[in-house]
Design a protein around this motif. Structure first.
Motif, PDB file in Angstrom:
ATOM      1  N   UNK A  14       0.788  -1.237   0.000  1.00 21.73           N
ATOM      2  CA  UNK A  14       0.000   0.000   0.000  1.00 21.73           C
ATOM      3  C   UNK A  14       0.822   1.290   0.000  1.00 21.73           C
ATOM      4  N   UNK A  15       2.132   1.196  -0.110  1.00 14.46           N
ATOM      5  CA  UNK A  15       2.916   2.426  -0.017  1.00 14.46           C
ATOM      6  C   UNK A  15       2.498   3.504  -1.026  1.00 14.46           C
ATOM      7  N   UNK A  16       2.275   3.189  -2.318  1.00 15.78           N
ATOM      8  CA  UNK A  16       1.878   4.263  -3.252  1.00 15.78           C
ATOM      9  C   UNK A  16       0.600   4.983  -2.818  1.00 15.78           C
ATOM     10  N   UNK A  17      -0.345   4.259  -2.187  1.00 18.61           N
ATOM     11  CA  UNK A  17      -1.574   4.882  -1.694  1.00 18.61           C
ATOM     12  C   UNK A  17      -1.249   5.910  -0.609  1.00 18.61           C
ATOM     13  N   UNK A  18      -0.485   5.499   0.403  1.00 24.61           N
ATOM     14  CA  UNK A  18      -0.223   6.394   1.524  1.00 24.61           C
ATOM     15  C   UNK A  18       0.744   7.512   1.142  1.00 24.61           C
ATOM     16  N   UNK A  19       1.699   7.211   0.296  1.00 30.06           N
ATOM     17  CA  UNK A  19       2.628   8.244  -0.153  1.00 30.06           C
ATOM     18  C   UNK A  19       1.889   9.318  -0.941  1.00 30.06           C
ATOM     19  N   UNK A  20       1.014   8.880  -1.883  1.00 27.02           N
ATOM     20  CA  UNK A  20       0.246   9.853  -2.657  1.00 27.02           C
ATOM     21  C   UNK A  20      -0.710  10.653  -1.797  1.00 27.02           C
ATOM     22  N   UNK A 152      -2.267   2.347 -10.461  1.00 28.26           N
ATOM     23  CA  UNK A 152      -1.159   2.278 -11.414  1.00 28.26           C
ATOM     24  C   UNK A 152      -0.107   1.281 -10.921  1.00 28.26           C
ATOM     25  N   UNK A 153       0.218   1.336  -9.636  1.00 28.72           N
ATOM     26  CA  UNK A 153       1.211   0.448  -9.050  1.00 28.72           C
ATOM     27  C   UNK A 153       0.829  -1.023  -9.254  1.00 28.72           C
ATOM     28  N   UNK A 154      -0.405  -1.362  -8.948  1.00 26.57           N
ATOM     29  CA  UNK A 154      -0.845  -2.753  -9.087  1.00 26.57           C
ATOM     30  C   UNK A 154      -0.897  -3.175 -10.547  1.00 26.57           C
ATOM     31  N   UNK A 170       5.459   5.076 -10.457  1.00 22.90           N
ATOM     32  CA  UNK A 170       4.358   5.820  -9.828  1.00 22.90           C
ATOM     33  C   UNK A 170       4.817   7.214  -9.428  1.00 22.90           C
ATOM     34  N   UNK A 171       6.011   7.300  -8.833  1.00 25.35           N
ATOM     35  CA  UNK A 171       6.543   8.603  -8.426  1.00 25.35           C
ATOM     36  C   UNK A 171       6.799   9.496  -9.630  1.00 25.35           C
ATOM     37  N   UNK A 172       7.115   8.859 -10.768  1.00 24.06           N
ATOM     38  CA  UNK A 172       7.378   9.625 -11.982  1.00 24.06           C
ATOM     39  C   UNK A 172       6.099  10.006 -12.724  1.00 24.06           C
ATOM     40  N   UNK A 173       4.934   9.580 -12.198  1.00 21.46           N
ATOM     41  CA  UNK A 173       3.667   9.971 -12.804  1.00 21.46           C
ATOM     42  C   UNK A 173       3.164   9.039 -13.872  1.00 21.46           C
ATOM     43  N   UNK A 174       3.517   7.745 -13.791  1.00 21.08           N
ATOM     44  CA  UNK A 174       3.014   6.789 -14.783  1.00 21.08           C
ATOM     45  C   UNK A 174       1.497   6.692 -14.702  1.00 21.08           C
TER      46      UNK A 174
END
Length: 328
Positions: A14-20, A152-154, A170-174
């Motif tokens: 879940x990191x991309x969720x919480x980071x975003x 996007x991550x999944x 994800x960090x780069x905006x994919x």
């Protein structure tokens, strides 16, 4: 405001969720970095003896991260899908951390229980945002940002990306693209299915870089995250009695899918020593795979004493056996 997220347990899911989410609210998100010997030593010193290795790793990451942040993100994940729960250690993780580690910054220990419906879920989301804002519109926009990154991550994982690659994109905006086949399903070479919790599969230190070692022996790897979730859901609902734990349910569905659809030449199950759910799920999975009789199976138990040499020796023998069966 610096929000700390330990790189352990549900970080890999879940990191991309919480980071975003927290970045959209204006926070600086700080992580603890990959697992190393210092993290393991901190975890062993801080956690009680009967906890499993992943929880000890979480303690180590939390202890390392605590002096660098204003808040520690340590939610109580009760249930992430209908009819199933997370493991008991994750349910009690905030309490264990508060009791086991002194001098911690404030914890964001919101309880998330998807069984309680959307109203309670939104209440939990707003509570998780309180250190930064109480504006419901800002919270809603930030949550949508986090969900978009998670999707996007999944999607990238199902296309065969590693978690590190997927997080960077994800960090780069994919953005979402048309789903492609995973790199692990090709049949030109050996294909090895790796089962287990995400924090066992993707933590390269505690599993001694298992994925790359399999690839070094000429195998392609397929993990749970490389299979579309709707396929695993279809396999899970066909069970006469679905499992109580979410991760165990996914592992059993994955094993059934790999064996019944002839997707792999061998299966490796990762289990953590001292994990109650793993001890049962791994046994059931092994019996099912061996009953099929076609796919070689190996169970690897991980703990802080697991030696690299022993794992490499077992893996080399397993890959040789798989290769001989494939040729024969």
């Amino acid at each position: 405001m610096r929000i700390g997220i330990p790189e352990a347990l549900y970080y890999h899911d879940y990191y991309p969720l919480w980071e975003g989410f927290y970045r959209a609210l204006g926070a600086e998100v700080v992580t603890s970095g990959p697992t190393n010997k210092t993290v393991i030593n901190f975890g062993v010193e801080s956690a009680v003896d009967d906890t499993c290795l992943p929880v000890k790793v979480f303690f180590g990451h939390t202890r390392l991260l605590a002096p660098r942040v204003d808040y520690l993100f340590c939610p109580r994940l009760v249930s992430v899908e209908d009819g199933a729960y997370t493991c008991p250690k994750i349910l009690g993780l905030p309490d264990m951390v508060e009791q086991g580690l002194p001098n911690l910054p404030p914890l964001i220990n919101t309880s998330f229980d998807f069984r309680e419906g959307r109203v309670r879920l939104w209440a939990a989301i707003r509570e998780a945002a309180k250190p930064l804002t109480r504006n419901p519109w800002r919270v809603q926009r930030a949550w949508k940002t986090g969900l978009s990154r998670l999707r996007v991550y999944r999607e990238l994982l199902t296309q065969g990306k590693t978690p590190e690659e997927a997080r960077q994109e994800c960090l780069a905006g994919a953005r979402l693209t048309r789903r492609g086949g995973s790199k692990g399903t090709g049949r030109s070479g050996l294909c090895i299915g790796i089962l287990g919790h995400s924090y066992s599969i993707y933590d390269r230190y505690i599993n001694h870089d298992l994925t790359r070692r399999v690839e070094g022996f000429g195998g392609k790897v397929i993990t749970i995250d490389m299979v579309p979730p709707e396929i695993l859901h279809q396999e899970a609902v066909r069970e006469e009695k679905p499992l109580f734990w979410s991760a165990g349910r996914k592992n059993m569905a994955m094993a059934k899918y790999l064996v019944s659809n002839h997707q792999v030449d061998g299966i490796i199950q990762l289990a953590s020593f001292g994990c109650g759910p793993d001890s049962m799920v791994a046994e059931v999975v092994e019996r099912r795979v061996r009953r099929n009789g076609r796919v070689p199976f190996m169970l690897l138990n991980l703990d802080e004493h697991s030696g690299e040499a022993g794992l490499v020796t077992r893996l080399e023998a397993f890959m040789d056996m798989v290769r001989r069966r494939r040729v024969g």
